[in-house]
Scaffold this active site. Structure first.
Site, PDB file in Angstrom:
ATOM      1  N   GLY A  46       0.829  -1.196   0.000  1.00  0.00           N
ATOM      2  CA  GLY A  46       0.000   0.000   0.000  1.00  0.00           C
ATOM      3  C   GLY A  46       0.862   1.244   0.000  1.00  0.00           C
ATOM      4  O   GLY A  46       2.022   1.210   0.429  1.00  0.00           O
ATOM      5  N   GLN A  51       2.935   9.936   1.280  1.00  0.00           N
ATOM      6  CA  GLN A  51       4.281   9.354   1.388  1.00  0.00           C
ATOM      7  C   GLN A  51       5.204   9.755   0.246  1.00  0.00           C
ATOM      8  O   GLN A  51       6.412   9.627   0.355  1.00  0.00           O
ATOM      9  CB  GLN A  51       4.188   7.824   1.450  1.00  0.00           C
ATOM     10  CG  GLN A  51       3.571   7.309   2.732  1.00  0.00           C
ATOM     11  CD  GLN A  51       3.416   5.813   2.687  1.00  0.00           C
ATOM     12  OE1 GLN A  51       2.446   5.306   2.139  1.00  0.00           O
ATOM     13  NE2 GLN A  51       4.381   5.093   3.234  1.00  0.00           N
ATOM     14  N   CYS A  91       5.677  -0.232   7.267  1.00  0.00           N
ATOM     15  CA  CYS A  91       5.391   0.956   6.459  1.00  0.00           C
ATOM     16  C   CYS A  91       6.619   1.303   5.635  1.00  0.00           C
ATOM     17  O   CYS A  91       7.741   1.291   6.153  1.00  0.00           O
ATOM     18  CB  CYS A  91       5.033   2.114   7.389  1.00  0.00           C
ATOM     19  SG  CYS A  91       4.675   3.648   6.525  1.00  0.00           S
ATOM     20  N   GLU A 134      -3.249   3.166   5.296  1.00  0.00           N
ATOM     21  CA  GLU A 134      -2.990   4.177   4.258  1.00  0.00           C
ATOM     22  C   GLU A 134      -3.844   5.430   4.485  1.00  0.00           C
ATOM     23  O   GLU A 134      -3.388   6.551   4.258  1.00  0.00           O
ATOM     24  CB  GLU A 134      -3.245   3.611   2.861  1.00  0.00           C
ATOM     25  CG  GLU A 134      -2.423   2.382   2.476  1.00  0.00           C
ATOM     26  CD  GLU A 134      -0.943   2.506   2.763  1.00  0.00           C
ATOM     27  OE1 GLU A 134      -0.393   3.628   2.729  1.00  0.00           O
ATOM     28  OE2 GLU A 134      -0.314   1.473   3.049  1.00  0.00           O
ATOM     29  N   HIS A 137      -2.309   7.840   6.810  1.00  0.00           N
ATOM     30  CA  HIS A 137      -1.277   8.711   6.214  1.00  0.00           C
ATOM     31  C   HIS A 137      -1.895  10.013   5.701  1.00  0.00           C
ATOM     32  O   HIS A 137      -1.283  11.075   5.792  1.00  0.00           O
ATOM     33  CB  HIS A 137      -0.592   8.008   5.034  1.00  0.00           C
ATOM     34  CG  HIS A 137       0.498   7.052   5.439  1.00  0.00           C
ATOM     35  ND1 HIS A 137       1.617   7.439   6.141  1.00  0.00           N
ATOM     36  CD2 HIS A 137       0.656   5.730   5.206  1.00  0.00           C
ATOM     37  CE1 HIS A 137       2.409   6.384   6.333  1.00  0.00           C
ATOM     38  NE2 HIS A 137       1.846   5.335   5.776  1.00  0.00           N
TER      39      HIS A 137
END
Ligand code: NI
Length: 167
Positions: A46, A51, A91, A134, A137
């Protein structure tokens, strides 16, 4: 297509809150292609736009064994969740760290796909965990923030040490 640099914890840009995608256009689709190439190359299951330092509400996921089942979630919202699951997570922004996090076991998420069509998906297991990870994030939250203060301090110390080595 292009490989995008992945922000590494504790980069402060990982804490930015993403804004909704206004129009699902070619620019967004190009970003999705680049993010997919970046995720598959890493490799990971993912990736959130946050990111790669793009602060738009967009995540991609592929939890298939064959790595050919890309799922795209634009402006994702969790509309239903139930149960509790403790699952070990990692991650791409925190390489080498794997820790158990408590999350909802089952979720229903509503989002737009890569052509801008709305859909709903119910997920459990790894897919559910991955979508929740995700989506965090996009709110500027990294999974290590669920851990105890002591664990977070250890992880932070480790990553600051690594930064010193490469700079
Ligand atoms: Ni992550």
């Amino acid at each position: 297509m292009a490989l995008l640099p992945i922000l590494q914890y504790p980069d402060p840009r990982l804490h930015k809150v993403a804004l909704p995608v206004g129009v699902v256009n070619d620019e967004i689709r190009a970003l999705i292609r680049d993010m997919a190439e970046t995720m598959y190359t890493a490799p990971g299951v993912g990736l959130a736009a946050t990111q790669v330092d793009v602060h738009k509400r967009l995540i991609i996921v592929d939890t298939s064994e064959s790595h050919d089942q890309l799922q795209v979630f634009i402006n994702p919202e969790i509309v239903e969740s139930s149960g509790v699951a403790d699952c070990e997570e990692g991650c791409l922004s925190v390489p080498g760290i794997f820790e158990k996090v408590r999350r909802a076991e089952r979720i229903t998420v509503r989002a737009l796909d890569e052509v801008g069509a709305s859909f709903e998906l119910s997920a459990s297991g790894l897919l559910s965990v991955c979508i929740q990870h995700e989506m965090d994030h996009l709110l500027g939250k990294v999974f290590v923030e669920y851990l105890s203060r002591l664990k977070q301090q250890r992880i932070l110390a480790k990553f600051k040490k690594q930064q010193r080595r490469v700079m």
